[in-house]
Design an enzyme around this catalytic site. Structure first.
Site, PDB file in Angstrom:
ATOM      1  N   ARG A 147     -67.609   8.098  81.228  1.00  0.00           N
ATOM      2  CA  ARG A 147     -67.777   8.307  79.792  1.00  0.00           C
ATOM      3  C   ARG A 147     -69.237   8.054  79.450  1.00  0.00           C
ATOM      4  O   ARG A 147     -69.951   7.357  80.176  1.00  0.00           O
ATOM      5  CB  ARG A 147     -66.903   7.332  78.994  1.00  0.00           C
ATOM      6  CG  ARG A 147     -65.413   7.434  79.271  1.00  0.00           C
ATOM      7  CD  ARG A 147     -64.662   6.389  78.452  1.00  0.00           C
ATOM      8  NE  ARG A 147     -63.219   6.472  78.628  1.00  0.00           N
ATOM      9  CZ  ARG A 147     -62.516   5.763  79.506  1.00  0.00           C
ATOM     10  NH1 ARG A 147     -63.152   4.898  80.318  1.00  0.00           N
ATOM     11  NH2 ARG A 147     -61.208   5.897  79.597  1.00  0.00           N
ATOM     12  N   LYS A 189     -63.117   1.298  78.504  1.00  0.00           N
ATOM     13  CA  LYS A 189     -62.569   0.879  77.217  1.00  0.00           C
ATOM     14  C   LYS A 189     -62.000  -0.534  77.328  1.00  0.00           C
ATOM     15  O   LYS A 189     -61.369  -0.878  78.319  1.00  0.00           O
ATOM     16  CB  LYS A 189     -61.471   1.853  76.783  1.00  0.00           C
ATOM     17  CG  LYS A 189     -62.002   3.228  76.403  1.00  0.00           C
ATOM     18  CD  LYS A 189     -60.899   4.139  75.912  1.00  0.00           C
ATOM     19  CE  LYS A 189     -61.459   5.486  75.469  1.00  0.00           C
ATOM     20  NZ  LYS A 189     -60.377   6.392  74.990  1.00  0.00           N
ATOM     21  N   HIS A 217     -68.174  14.303  77.290  1.00  0.00           N
ATOM     22  CA  HIS A 217     -66.799  14.205  77.765  1.00  0.00           C
ATOM     23  C   HIS A 217     -66.359  15.487  78.474  1.00  0.00           C
ATOM     24  O   HIS A 217     -65.427  15.457  79.289  1.00  0.00           O
ATOM     25  CB  HIS A 217     -65.858  13.888  76.602  1.00  0.00           C
ATOM     26  CG  HIS A 217     -64.895  12.788  76.906  1.00  0.00           C
ATOM     27  ND1 HIS A 217     -65.287  11.491  77.188  1.00  0.00           N
ATOM     28  CD2 HIS A 217     -63.537  12.783  76.998  1.00  0.00           C
ATOM     29  CE1 HIS A 217     -64.221  10.743  77.425  1.00  0.00           C
ATOM     30  NE2 HIS A 217     -63.147  11.510  77.327  1.00  0.00           N
ATOM     31  N   ARG A 238     -66.801  15.011  82.029  1.00  0.00           N
ATOM     32  CA  ARG A 238     -65.727  14.155  82.560  1.00  0.00           C
ATOM     33  C   ARG A 238     -64.448  14.976  82.768  1.00  0.00           C
ATOM     34  O   ARG A 238     -63.781  14.862  83.800  1.00  0.00           O
ATOM     35  CB  ARG A 238     -65.492  12.993  81.590  1.00  0.00           C
ATOM     36  CG  ARG A 238     -64.360  12.028  81.973  1.00  0.00           C
ATOM     37  CD  ARG A 238     -64.413  10.862  80.994  1.00  0.00           C
ATOM     38  NE  ARG A 238     -63.163  10.126  80.905  1.00  0.00           N
ATOM     39  CZ  ARG A 238     -62.847   9.078  81.647  1.00  0.00           C
ATOM     40  NH1 ARG A 238     -63.688   8.661  82.594  1.00  0.00           N
ATOM     41  NH2 ARG A 238     -61.707   8.432  81.468  1.00  0.00           N
ATOM     42  N   HIS A 278     -57.759   5.403  83.503  1.00  0.00           N
ATOM     43  CA  HIS A 278     -56.662   5.592  82.558  1.00  0.00           C
ATOM     44  C   HIS A 278     -55.535   4.615  82.891  1.00  0.00           C
ATOM     45  O   HIS A 278     -55.017   4.616  84.006  1.00  0.00           O
ATOM     46  CB  HIS A 278     -56.114   7.026  82.636  1.00  0.00           C
ATOM     47  CG  HIS A 278     -57.027   8.051  82.029  1.00  0.00           C
ATOM     48  ND1 HIS A 278     -57.551   7.920  80.765  1.00  0.00           N
ATOM     49  CD2 HIS A 278     -57.498   9.227  82.512  1.00  0.00           C
ATOM     50  CE1 HIS A 278     -58.308   8.969  80.494  1.00  0.00           C
ATOM     51  NE2 HIS A 278     -58.297   9.774  81.534  1.00  0.00           N
ATOM     52  N   TYR A 335     -54.366  17.340  82.548  1.00  0.00           N
ATOM     53  CA  TYR A 335     -55.091  17.872  83.699  1.00  0.00           C
ATOM     54  C   TYR A 335     -54.145  18.549  84.681  1.00  0.00           C
ATOM     55  O   TYR A 335     -54.499  19.540  85.310  1.00  0.00           O
ATOM     56  CB  TYR A 335     -55.860  16.752  84.410  1.00  0.00           C
ATOM     57  CG  TYR A 335     -56.946  16.153  83.551  1.00  0.00           C
ATOM     58  CD1 TYR A 335     -58.011  16.925  83.104  1.00  0.00           C
ATOM     59  CD2 TYR A 335     -56.902  14.817  83.172  1.00  0.00           C
ATOM     60  CE1 TYR A 335     -58.992  16.386  82.303  1.00  0.00           C
ATOM     61  CE2 TYR A 335     -57.892  14.268  82.373  1.00  0.00           C
ATOM     62  CZ  TYR A 335     -58.937  15.063  81.944  1.00  0.00           C
ATOM     63  OH  TYR A 335     -59.909  14.515  81.151  1.00  0.00           O
TER      64      TYR A 335
END
Length: 305
Positions: free
Chosen positions: A149, A173, A249, A252, A275, A284
């Site tokens: 990110r 995050k 992004h 990414r 994630h 995806y």
């Protein structure tokens, strides 16, 4: 209609004062609900007590038939639900007829991705020997080559780079730490920047702070590069290939999609991307299935028969 419109004014005041809605948001609600009230008027419905589920469902159907996007239909029906909920709360009606009306399911929004050829063309355009040239090439290679990110790229520190073992230590995050592999073109670009570009940028810092000394990517004043600079660089890179709204992004997303097409295991990809929930990666897998469908259509001997 007078009663409806009075209640609408009260509802908009409620949104602004009690819910803290901005004037722009309140105006959007007004437009949506005025359209709804006009529809009811056309149906001969002028009293709160006479509005039923069929009226709301017919309004939703009319929006779909207008050719409005699913997102727009969802927003307008949500506004109608909120309006009727307010009427119930104020004692102006007993039930919310919109509660049992299904809101159209939001279509899965596939992330924008670049083709492998577009990525190559874009990165090949970023050459140069100036410290900033080496930095920009390294940033783009790392964003795409490691799936970082923008915030992770900005927050990357020198002690998080381990070329011997081939990984970067990044904080995603929630400041959650993870290990990301680095190899190939991304590793080469980052090595060159750290050897030839970063030292020159670091010298420009008049009185460097500890945070600046720790940072991998530096700005022209020798301080830690900011997120806005990453966004600006992505837009600049996108213009090379005619993608004028390119976002960091997107690189990414492209990394994830190309990894799957190349045969990467989904759980390994989950760990690399950071994630927590596997369901986040389902978009995806959808992209990958689309790719497989295209390959099948192209290659199967009976597909066109």
């Amino acid at each position: 209609m007078f009663e409806f419109e009075n209640a609408l004014d009260e509802y908009l005041s409620h949104l602004r004062i009690e819910r803290g809605a901005s004037p722009r948001t309140a105006e959007a609600y007004r437009r949506d609900l005025e359209g709804y009230l006009a529809f009811l008027d056309g149906e001969g419905v002028t009293d709160f007590a006479d509005v039923n589920r069929d009226n709301v469902a017919a309004f939703e159907k009319s929006l779909v038939e207008e050719g409005l996007s699913t997102a727009t239909v969802r927003r307008r029906i949500a506004a109608v639900r909120g309006y009727h909920r307010f009427l119930v709360r104020e004692g102006l009606t007993e039930a919310n007829p919109a509660d049992s009306v299904d809101i159209p399911k939001a279509a899965d929004r596939l992330p924008d991705v670049l083709s492998i050829e577009e990525v190559g063309e874009m990165l090949d355009a970023f050459v140069g020997e100036r410290p900033s040239d080496l930095r920009d090439r390294a940033i783009l290679e790392v964003l795409y080559g490691c799936g970082l990110r923008a915030s992770e790229c900005v927050g990357l520190n020198m002690d998080g780079v381990n070329f011997d073992d081939g990984f970067l230590r990044v904080f995603g995050k929630g400041a959650k730490e993870r290990i990301v592999p680095i190899a190939g073109a991304a590793e080469r670009a980052l090595r060159q920047y750290l050897a030839e570009g970063r030292p020159a940028l670091a010298l420009k810092a008049a009185s460097p702070r500890a945070d600046d000394l720790a940072a991998v990517f530096l700005n022209q004043r020798g301080g830690r590069l900011g997120r806005q600079s990453i966004f600006n660089l992505a837009r600049k890179a996108g213009r090379v290939i005619g993608r004028f709204d390119l976002h960091p992004h997107t690189l990414r997303h492209s990394f994830a999609t190309h990894m799957l097409k190349g045969g990467a295991d989904l759980r390994v990809l989950q760990e690399i991307l950071g994630h927590a929930d596997m369901s986040t990666l389902q978009v995806y897998t959808h992209l990958d299935r689309t790719h497989l469908h295209e390959e099948y259509a192209h290659a199967h001997p009976r597909d066109t028969m």
